[in-house]
Design a protein around this motif. Structure first.
Motif, PDB file in Angstrom:
ATOM      1  N   ALA A  93       0.833  -1.208   0.000  1.00  0.00           N
ATOM      2  CA  ALA A  93       0.000   0.000   0.000  1.00  0.00           C
ATOM      3  C   ALA A  93       0.866   1.256   0.000  1.00  0.00           C
ATOM      4  O   ALA A  93       0.580   2.222  -0.721  1.00  0.00           O
ATOM      5  CB  ALA A  93      -0.916  -0.012   1.222  1.00  0.00           C
ATOM      6  N   ILE A  94       1.946   1.250   0.781  1.00  0.00           N
ATOM      7  CA  ILE A  94       2.854   2.403   0.804  1.00  0.00           C
ATOM      8  C   ILE A  94       3.515   2.581  -0.556  1.00  0.00           C
ATOM      9  O   ILE A  94       3.647   3.708  -1.067  1.00  0.00           O
ATOM     10  CB  ILE A  94       3.903   2.235   1.912  1.00  0.00           C
ATOM     11  CG1 ILE A  94       3.250   2.320   3.289  1.00  0.00           C
ATOM     12  CG2 ILE A  94       4.999   3.290   1.797  1.00  0.00           C
ATOM     13  CD1 ILE A  94       4.182   2.024   4.430  1.00  0.00           C
ATOM     14  N   GLY A  95       3.922   1.481  -1.179  1.00  0.00           N
ATOM     15  CA  GLY A  95       4.539   1.563  -2.499  1.00  0.00           C
ATOM     16  C   GLY A  95       3.583   2.108  -3.542  1.00  0.00           C
ATOM     17  O   GLY A  95       3.955   2.948  -4.374  1.00  0.00           O
ATOM     18  N   GLU A  96       2.337   1.654  -3.499  1.00  0.00           N
ATOM     19  CA  GLU A  96       1.353   2.170  -4.445  1.00  0.00           C
ATOM     20  C   GLU A  96       1.091   3.655  -4.225  1.00  0.00           C
ATOM     21  O   GLU A  96       0.978   4.435  -5.181  1.00  0.00           O
ATOM     22  CB  GLU A  96       0.055   1.376  -4.307  1.00  0.00           C
ATOM     23  CG  GLU A  96       0.169  -0.068  -4.784  1.00  0.00           C
ATOM     24  CD  GLU A  96      -1.114  -0.854  -4.544  1.00  0.00           C
ATOM     25  OE1 GLU A  96      -2.029  -0.278  -3.901  1.00  0.00           O
ATOM     26  OE2 GLU A  96      -1.203  -2.010  -5.010  1.00  0.00           O
ATOM     27  N   ALA A  97       1.008   4.050  -2.929  1.00  0.00           N
ATOM     28  CA  ALA A  97       0.785   5.471  -2.639  1.00  0.00           C
ATOM     29  C   ALA A  97       1.970   6.310  -3.120  1.00  0.00           C
ATOM     30  O   ALA A  97       1.783   7.398  -3.682  1.00  0.00           O
ATOM     31  CB  ALA A  97       0.563   5.645  -1.141  1.00  0.00           C
ATOM     32  N   GLN A 120       6.314   8.396   4.814  1.00  0.00           N
ATOM     33  CA  GLN A 120       7.626   8.111   5.416  1.00  0.00           C
ATOM     34  C   GLN A 120       7.482   7.728   6.880  1.00  0.00           C
ATOM     35  O   GLN A 120       8.175   6.822   7.370  1.00  0.00           O
ATOM     36  CB  GLN A 120       8.531   9.330   5.263  1.00  0.00           C
ATOM     37  CG  GLN A 120       8.980   9.584   3.827  1.00  0.00           C
ATOM     38  CD  GLN A 120       9.770  10.864   3.691  1.00  0.00           C
ATOM     39  OE1 GLN A 120       9.841  11.659   4.631  1.00  0.00           O
ATOM     40  NE2 GLN A 120      10.358  11.094   2.520  1.00  0.00           N
ATOM     41  N   VAL A 121       6.609   8.405   7.597  1.00  0.00           N
ATOM     42  CA  VAL A 121       6.348   8.039   8.985  1.00  0.00           C
ATOM     43  C   VAL A 121       5.820   6.617   9.071  1.00  0.00           C
ATOM     44  O   VAL A 121       6.205   5.822   9.942  1.00  0.00           O
ATOM     45  CB  VAL A 121       5.367   9.036   9.628  1.00  0.00           C
ATOM     46  CG1 VAL A 121       4.912   8.535  11.001  1.00  0.00           C
ATOM     47  CG2 VAL A 121       6.003  10.411   9.760  1.00  0.00           C
ATOM     48  N   SER A 122       4.916   6.267   8.157  1.00  0.00           N
ATOM     49  CA  SER A 122       4.367   4.904   8.129  1.00  0.00           C
ATOM     50  C   SER A 122       5.466   3.889   7.839  1.00  0.00           C
ATOM     51  O   SER A 122       5.510   2.803   8.448  1.00  0.00           O
ATOM     52  CB  SER A 122       3.262   4.804   7.074  1.00  0.00           C
ATOM     53  OG  SER A 122       2.179   5.673   7.395  1.00  0.00           O
ATOM     54  N   GLN A 123       6.362   4.230   6.922  1.00  0.00           N
ATOM     55  CA  GLN A 123       7.488   3.328   6.630  1.00  0.00           C
ATOM     56  C   GLN A 123       8.370   3.137   7.862  1.00  0.00           C
ATOM     57  O   GLN A 123       8.824   2.028   8.156  1.00  0.00           O
ATOM     58  CB  GLN A 123       8.319   3.889   5.475  1.00  0.00           C
ATOM     59  CG  GLN A 123       7.713   3.639   4.102  1.00  0.00           C
ATOM     60  CD  GLN A 123       8.609   4.152   2.985  1.00  0.00           C
ATOM     61  OE1 GLN A 123       9.290   5.164   3.154  1.00  0.00           O
ATOM     62  NE2 GLN A 123       8.596   3.475   1.868  1.00  0.00           N
ATOM     63  N   GLN A 124       8.635   4.222   8.589  1.00  0.00           N
ATOM     64  CA  GLN A 124       9.445   4.118   9.806  1.00  0.00           C
ATOM     65  C   GLN A 124       8.759   3.255  10.861  1.00  0.00           C
ATOM     66  O   GLN A 124       9.422   2.534  11.618  1.00  0.00           O
ATOM     67  CB  GLN A 124       9.714   5.517  10.357  1.00  0.00           C
ATOM     68  CG  GLN A 124      10.647   6.340   9.477  1.00  0.00           C
ATOM     69  CD  GLN A 124      10.827   7.754   9.991  1.00  0.00           C
ATOM     70  OE1 GLN A 124      10.182   8.154  10.957  1.00  0.00           O
ATOM     71  NE2 GLN A 124      11.676   8.529   9.327  1.00  0.00           N
TER      72      GLN A 124
END
Length: 573
Positions: free
Chosen positions: A189-193, A228-232
């Protein structure tokens, strides 16, 4: 004069220049100050006379006369400065008006251009707003979806308890798999966003409105920060599988190490039983050997287990290291227990060794004492006064006693070596038993000194008795030789009397001759035996301090006298 002529010429130039300047000023009085073109023409009219006046001012300063002409020159200079000042003021007024009109025109132009730009901006914004709304709608949805999947992955991860891995390995493994799936979905989902944001960034570049582009860029930066916060937040969750596998490997390692440690602990328990059995019967050598062997085997195996655990600890970090540390402490405690128990057989063996040392030394001392007693018993009949009457028997007895003294000497050497060695071994003994054994050996040392003195005294007595007996033997041999010499002399005297020899028959004469021959043979043998004994005594006495040389000389003289009588008797017809 020449200076007057120069002043007059410059005066004419100044007058002409001032008049030209005044004329130019009059010409521009009617200039329309609201018209830029008129002002520029006025400026062009004023510039030439101004240049002339400025040039004359420089020349006048350089060539101003002194002396009687100074007053005229000052008047001329004042006229030049006045004309220059007036023209400068007029020119400045024209230039200020030109600048003011230029500024007003520029402001008007800027106002018009701003109104046009605002209108274009408004049109561009009206055109770009639908695109911005589309970007907002799609991006916000994808960013929100990505954040929700991350929160779900975090919640799933929180349900995983690796501490229960040993009790519920299947449930923990399933929870880890679910968490990995949730993390994968969140990453997708992060990659798609992020990919959608990249496409939107390209659309933003095509927008006409700067304000809309700036606004879109700010909002996209905010969304990118959220992602980025979600990735962290996801990054710490990515190690779950590694932690799980590490825990599984650590549990397998601990299980393998426990399988190796358990037999060693069993050996420790066996060693404990052996030591307890030894405590109940400390004098049993078999129990002592069994306890020492059991402790040695337990020590070797426990050391091997500790070395293996330490080697594993050096390669492992993290929570699983704690389990190995506990296992190492457990093994170390067992090893410390073994080390503590090893003190028991060591002390018992030390006591036994001390006892054995004392016993062995006492046995050797007793052997010396027995040997001396037996030697004294053997020698007693032969060293008392009067034993020299039978030299052969006494010498045989002394020889037998000396053989016993040789045995006693060996026993004395063994006892001396045992006492000296054991005293050195026990000199630094710290235990009470060791100190007692040391004191006992010191007592044995004194007893040994007494027995050695007894041995030396006995040996000295034997030597003195042997000397006496040997002299007595020599004296008896000489007495025998003297007796035989006397018998020979008596036998030879029968044949020395010619009247008597004449009265003897042939058989009687033959019998007398045979008696003389027998007496000679017996006397010779007695002389030879005596001489042989004397040679031995002299050889023994040669070079020895305290030897009785005078007695030997007297005996030798007696033997020589007997031999002389024998020779005299042999010469008789």
């Amino acid at each position: 004069r020449e200076s007057d002529a120069a002043l007059m010429a410059m005066s004419a130039e100044v007058i002409a220049a001032v008049e030209a300047a005044s004329k130019a000023s009059e010409e521009v009085k009617d200039t329309a100050y609201g018209n830029v073109e008129s002002l520029r023409k006025a400026e062009q009219v004023l510039n030439p006379p101004m240049a002339v006046l400025q040039d004359l001012g420089k020349r006048f300063v350089a060539a101003a006369p002194r002396g009687p002409q100074g007053d005229a020159a000052r008047q001329l200079g004042q006229q030049l400065r006045t004309g220059t000042t007036n023209l400068t003021a007029e020119l400045t007024k024209v230039r200020a008006a030109v600048s003011k009109l230029n500024q007003a025109q520029a402001a008007e132009k800027a106002r018009i251009e701003a109104e046009a730009a605002a209108k274009r901006q408004e049109e561009a914004e009206e055109k770009d707003q639908p695109v911005l709304a589309e970007i907002r709608s799609g991006t916000s949805e994808k960013v929100t979806h990505a954040e929700e999947t991350v929160d779900k992955a975090i919640a799933t991860h929180a349900m995983v308890d690796l501490g229960n891995l040993a009790e519920e390995p299947d449930e923990v493994g399933a929870a880890v798999a679910q968490t990995e799936e949730a993390i994968q979905k969140a990453n997708t989902a992060i990659g798609e966003a992020m990919q959608h944001l990249g496409a939107c960034a390209q659309k933003v570049k095509t927008l006409s409105s700067l304000r809309v582009r700036t606004q879109a860029g700010a909002e996209m930066g905010k969304w990118r920060s959220q992602l980025q916060v979600s990735q962290q937040k996801l990054m710490p969750l990515g190690n779950l599988r590694q932690e799980h596998d590490a825990r599984v490997a650590a549990q397998n390692l601990v299980r393998d190490l426990i399988q190796k440690l358990t037999p060693a602990e069993g050996d420790v328990e066996n060693a404990v039983e052996a030591v307890e059995l030894l405590k109940r019967d400390t004098a049993n050598e078999e129990h002592l050997v069994q306890a020492e062997q059991a402790l040695a085997e337990a020590d070797v195996k426990m050391r091997s287990a500790i070395v293996l655990i330490e080697a594993k600890l050096r390669r492992i970090q993290g929570l699983e290291r704690d389990d190995l540390v506990k296992l190492r402490d457990r093994a170390q405690a067992s090893h410390d227990r073994v080390e503590e128990m090893r003190r028991v057989p060591r002390e018992i063996r030390e006591v036994n060794t001390h006892t054995s040392c004392v016993q062995d030394t006492g046995d050797k001392l007793e052997a010396l004492r027995s040997a001396l007693n037996y030697a004294e018993t053997t020698l007693s009949p032969h060293i008392k006064e009067g034993s020299e009457k039978d030299p052969a028997k006494t010498l045989a007895g002394l020889q037998e006693g000396e053989a016993e003294l040789v045995i006693a000497s060996k026993a004395a050497t063994a006892a001396k070596l045992a006492v000296a060695t054991r005293l050195v071994e026990l000199r630094r003994a710290s235990s009470e038993q060791g100190q007692q054994a040391f004191m006992k050996l010191q007592g044995y040392q004194k007893e040994l000194e007494a027995e050695n003195a007894r041995f030396a005294k006995l040996k000295e007595t034997v030597a003195e008795r042997r000397k006496v007996v040997l002299f007595r033997e020599a004296e008896l041999c000489i007495v025998e030789a003297e007796r035989r010499a006397e018998e020979l002399a008596q036998a030879a005297e029968e044949l020395a009397d010619e009247a008597r020899v004449a009265s003897l028959s042939a058989d009687e004469l033959k019998a007398a001759a045979i008696r003389v021959a027998e007496a000679i043979a017996i006397a010779n043998e007695a002389s030879r035996a005596a001489q042989e004994v004397m040679v031995k005594r002299m050889i023994e006495a040669k070079g020895k301090p305290g030897s009785d040389g005078g007695t030997l000389a007297k005996l030798q003289a007696r033997l020589s006298t007997a031999e002389s009588r024998m020779r005299t008797a042999k010469k008789l017809p």
